[in-house]
Design an enzyme around this catalytic site. Sequence first.
Site, PDB file in Angstrom:
ATOM      1  N   HIS A 103       0.853  -1.186   0.000  1.00 46.17           N
ATOM      2  CA  HIS A 103       0.000   0.000   0.000  1.00 46.17           C
ATOM      3  C   HIS A 103       0.885   1.231   0.000  1.00 46.17           C
ATOM      4  O   HIS A 103       1.954   1.228   0.613  1.00 46.17           O
ATOM      5  CB  HIS A 103      -0.898   0.011   1.256  1.00 46.17           C
ATOM      6  CG  HIS A 103      -2.026   0.965   1.155  1.00 46.17           C
ATOM      7  ND1 HIS A 103      -1.903   2.288   1.475  1.00 46.17           N
ATOM      8  CD2 HIS A 103      -3.299   0.786   0.725  1.00 46.17           C
ATOM      9  CE1 HIS A 103      -3.058   2.885   1.255  1.00 46.17           C
ATOM     10  NE2 HIS A 103      -3.932   2.007   0.800  1.00 46.17           N
ATOM     11  N   ASP A 111      -7.988  -5.295   0.119  1.00 53.57           N
ATOM     12  CA  ASP A 111      -8.481  -6.117  -0.985  1.00 53.57           C
ATOM     13  C   ASP A 111      -8.100  -7.585  -0.860  1.00 53.57           C
ATOM     14  O   ASP A 111      -8.626  -8.420  -1.581  1.00 53.57           O
ATOM     15  CB  ASP A 111      -7.949  -5.562  -2.320  1.00 53.57           C
ATOM     16  CG  ASP A 111      -8.516  -4.198  -2.592  1.00 53.57           C
ATOM     17  OD1 ASP A 111      -9.727  -4.035  -2.430  1.00 53.57           O
ATOM     18  OD2 ASP A 111      -7.748  -3.287  -2.942  1.00 53.57           O
TER      19      ASP A 111
HETATM   20  N1  ACO Z   1       4.148  -7.648  -4.800  1.00 50.21           N
HETATM   21  C1  ACO Z   1       5.476  -7.636  -4.992  1.00 50.21           C
HETATM   22  N2  ACO Z   1       6.256  -6.526  -4.876  1.00 50.21           N
HETATM   23  C2  ACO Z   1       5.638  -5.374  -4.573  1.00 50.21           C
HETATM   24  C3  ACO Z   1       4.245  -5.312  -4.361  1.00 50.21           C
HETATM   25  C4  ACO Z   1       3.498  -6.502  -4.474  1.00 50.21           C
HETATM   26  N3  ACO Z   1       2.199  -6.506  -4.279  1.00 50.21           N
HETATM   27  N4  ACO Z   1       3.907  -4.031  -4.066  1.00 50.21           N
HETATM   28  C5  ACO Z   1       5.032  -3.322  -4.090  1.00 50.21           C
HETATM   29  N5  ACO Z   1       6.079  -4.132  -4.391  1.00 50.21           N
HETATM   30  C6  ACO Z   1       7.486  -3.746  -4.458  1.00 50.21           C
HETATM   31  C7  ACO Z   1       7.826  -3.081  -5.788  1.00 50.21           C
HETATM   32  O1  ACO Z   1       8.220  -4.030  -6.747  1.00 50.21           O
HETATM   33  C8  ACO Z   1       8.938  -2.148  -5.371  1.00 50.21           C
HETATM   34  O2  ACO Z   1      10.099  -2.920  -5.194  1.00 50.21           O
HETATM   35  P1  ACO Z   1      11.579  -2.273  -5.443  1.00 50.21           P
HETATM   36  O3  ACO Z   1      11.652  -1.055  -4.567  1.00 50.21           O
HETATM   37  O4  ACO Z   1      12.518  -3.376  -5.013  1.00 50.21           O
HETATM   38  O5  ACO Z   1      11.646  -1.956  -6.902  1.00 50.21           O
HETATM   39  C9  ACO Z   1       8.506  -1.670  -3.977  1.00 50.21           C
HETATM   40  O6  ACO Z   1       7.702  -2.746  -3.459  1.00 50.21           O
HETATM   41  C10 ACO Z   1       7.699  -0.396  -3.963  1.00 50.21           C
HETATM   42  O7  ACO Z   1       6.647  -0.536  -4.910  1.00 50.21           O
HETATM   43  P2  ACO Z   1       5.900   0.710  -5.545  1.00 50.21           P
HETATM   44  O8  ACO Z   1       5.044   0.230  -6.655  1.00 50.21           O
HETATM   45  O9  ACO Z   1       6.869   1.806  -5.825  1.00 50.21           O
HETATM   46  O10 ACO Z   1       5.047   1.163  -4.279  1.00 50.21           O
HETATM   47  P3  ACO Z   1       3.772   2.036  -4.314  1.00 50.21           P
HETATM   48  O11 ACO Z   1       3.643   2.651  -2.978  1.00 50.21           O
HETATM   49  O12 ACO Z   1       3.770   2.942  -5.486  1.00 50.21           O
HETATM   50  O13 ACO Z   1       2.673   0.911  -4.587  1.00 50.21           O
HETATM   51  C11 ACO Z   1       0.755  -0.398  -4.653  1.00 50.21           C
HETATM   52  C12 ACO Z   1       1.551   0.653  -3.870  1.00 50.21           C
HETATM   53  C13 ACO Z   1       0.430   0.126  -6.056  1.00 50.21           C
HETATM   54  C14 ACO Z   1      -0.546  -0.654  -3.906  1.00 50.21           C
HETATM   55  C15 ACO Z   1       1.605  -1.697  -4.762  1.00 50.21           C
HETATM   56  O14 ACO Z   1       1.940  -2.174  -3.472  1.00 50.21           O
HETATM   57  C16 ACO Z   1       0.880  -2.806  -5.558  1.00 50.21           C
HETATM   58  O15 ACO Z   1       0.987  -2.817  -6.788  1.00 50.21           O
HETATM   59  N6  ACO Z   1       0.164  -3.718  -4.868  1.00 50.21           N
HETATM   60  C17 ACO Z   1      -0.610  -4.744  -5.548  1.00 50.21           C
HETATM   61  C18 ACO Z   1      -1.940  -4.169  -6.010  1.00 50.21           C
HETATM   62  C19 ACO Z   1      -2.888  -3.924  -4.871  1.00 50.21           C
HETATM   63  O16 ACO Z   1      -3.083  -4.747  -3.994  1.00 50.21           O
HETATM   64  N7  ACO Z   1      -3.515  -2.746  -4.914  1.00 50.21           N
HETATM   65  C20 ACO Z   1      -4.534  -2.355  -3.910  1.00 50.21           C
HETATM   66  C21 ACO Z   1      -4.007  -1.275  -3.028  1.00 50.21           C
HETATM   67  S1  ACO Z   1      -5.192  -0.844  -1.815  1.00 50.21           S
HETATM   68  C22 ACO Z   1      -6.291   0.092  -2.641  1.00 50.21           C
HETATM   69  O17 ACO Z   1      -6.010   0.855  -3.514  1.00 50.21           O
HETATM   70  C23 ACO Z   1      -7.655  -0.067  -2.282  1.00 50.21           C
END
Ligand code: ACO
Length: 441
Positions: free
Chosen positions: A306, A363
């Site tokens: 998140h 979620d």
């Molecule tokens: N699985 C694996 N790796 C992940 C995940 C995940 N679900 N989420 C983040 N990471 C990793 C990224 O690869 C990145 O790694 P790195 O720094 O080694 O390159 C790091 O964690 C940071 O990721 P970002 O995408 O920059 O983090 P951000 O804060 O932008 O992302 C997000 C948040 C979009 C929710 C992300 O965690 C994600 O894609 N999760 C899966 C989708 C999801 O569950 N979305 C619902 C969110 S809750 C809502 O909106 C209601």
Amino acid sequence: MAEHAELTYEGKKFTLPVIIGTEGEKAIDISMLREETGLITLDAGFANTGSCISTITFMDGEKGVLRYRGIPVEQLAEYSLFIETTYLLINGVLPTRKQLTDFSILLNDNSLIHEDMQSFFQSFPRASHPMGILSSMVTALRSFYPELKVETAEEINLTVTRLLSKIRTLAAMSYKISRGHKVVYPRPDLSYCANFLNMMFDSPVKPYQIDDDLVKALNVFWILHADHEQNCSSSTVRMVGSGRVNLYAAISAGIAALWGPLHGGANQAVVEMLTRINRKDGGNVKKAVERAKDKKDSFRLMGFGHRVYKTYDPRAKIMKMTCDNILEKLHTSDPLLDIAKKLEDVALKDDYFLEHNLYPNIDFYSGIMLRALGIPTNMFTVMFAIGRLPGWIAQWKESADDPKWKLSRPRQIYNGPILTDYIPIDERKKQHTDSRHKTHR
Ligand code: ACO
């Protein structure tokens, strides 16, 4: 001097005021930065940018705290009803008994949909995603129920009530029509949540039995989704609304923003992922965890991570508990819940997930609860949208009432070609197109 930050640029010192919120959150006010220094700030994804000062929702991502108008979401999930929480978010205070009754009556009075709107549903191709349909139908509401003069509080309240009440009728109607079934009308004797379930599942050949525990679970589901401060869809509602567009159009834009799998669409994506692990990988959760860690693989563990929470999402805890209770009450089990729990267990012991602060978000368990209620997978994000509507309205209203209301208009750093002359078409050589644009994950 009040708390401030200092910036030194080209040998000059600039003073920037620091704004402190009621929970001690701090922000550097940069509103005069460009005027004074010629500089703007750059912050991809607005991860460090406060877009407003708000009194609606407080969250502390490090501690896993979420409060609506100061009240912990745990207390609201336990004691409140969705429409009471809706009133709280939009009006700023909990309603008295009379205010809540009046609000319920208004919601009931506005629950019908103009009959002509039914023909719209028939025109969408059968495979249309319900989020696209919902977004279009909400915009269409404006043509059927135009605001008279948006300036008066009474007319805004009427539009707000119409939206809150009709969205659930629209959602249930779209489901019935997609199945080729007769539409079920709202009933005045049923509560908001019971009415929705009845409109979804009642049929002339199988009357729907209202179950108080399922109604309670839906109340909890919608309360947990009701607001989440400046997330992608709420910021969209504020941004679109800042152009002084009508409320229906702003909400429709919010629905479109919520649709994405990185935002509200994640609840559908989680169930699809768990189903794949169950059917294709024989329940092998370790494989999914390994894939999620592999930087060469675009797969992410859906329902994990998140932008704000760097610990367990407080809503996910309640959702997990609600799933357990509902499945127990229904004397049934769901293999996807077992896989989800195993997956959580493995991921939360894994260094990658710990180092990246990746925990289950709302979620991760919400889709399993919706399955228990009988909601089809492609309607999951619509369920999220109904729940988030009070938050969107509260955010829109707060920005509309703000005496310092400003058109949202970020800036950019331009990094494209410098001044280039136009070349007549016959004189052009084959152009080298820029291949820097990568596809999204
Ligand atoms: N699985 C694996 N790796 C992940 C995940 C995940 N679900 N989420 C983040 N990471 C990793 C990224 O690869 C990145 O790694 P790195 O720094 O080694 O390159 C790091 O964690 C940071 O990721 P970002 O995408 O920059 O983090 P951000 O804060 O932008 O992302 C997000 C948040 C979009 C929710 C992300 O965690 C994600 O894609 N999760 C899966 C989708 C999801 O569950 N979305 C619902 C969110 S809750 C809502 O909106 C209601």
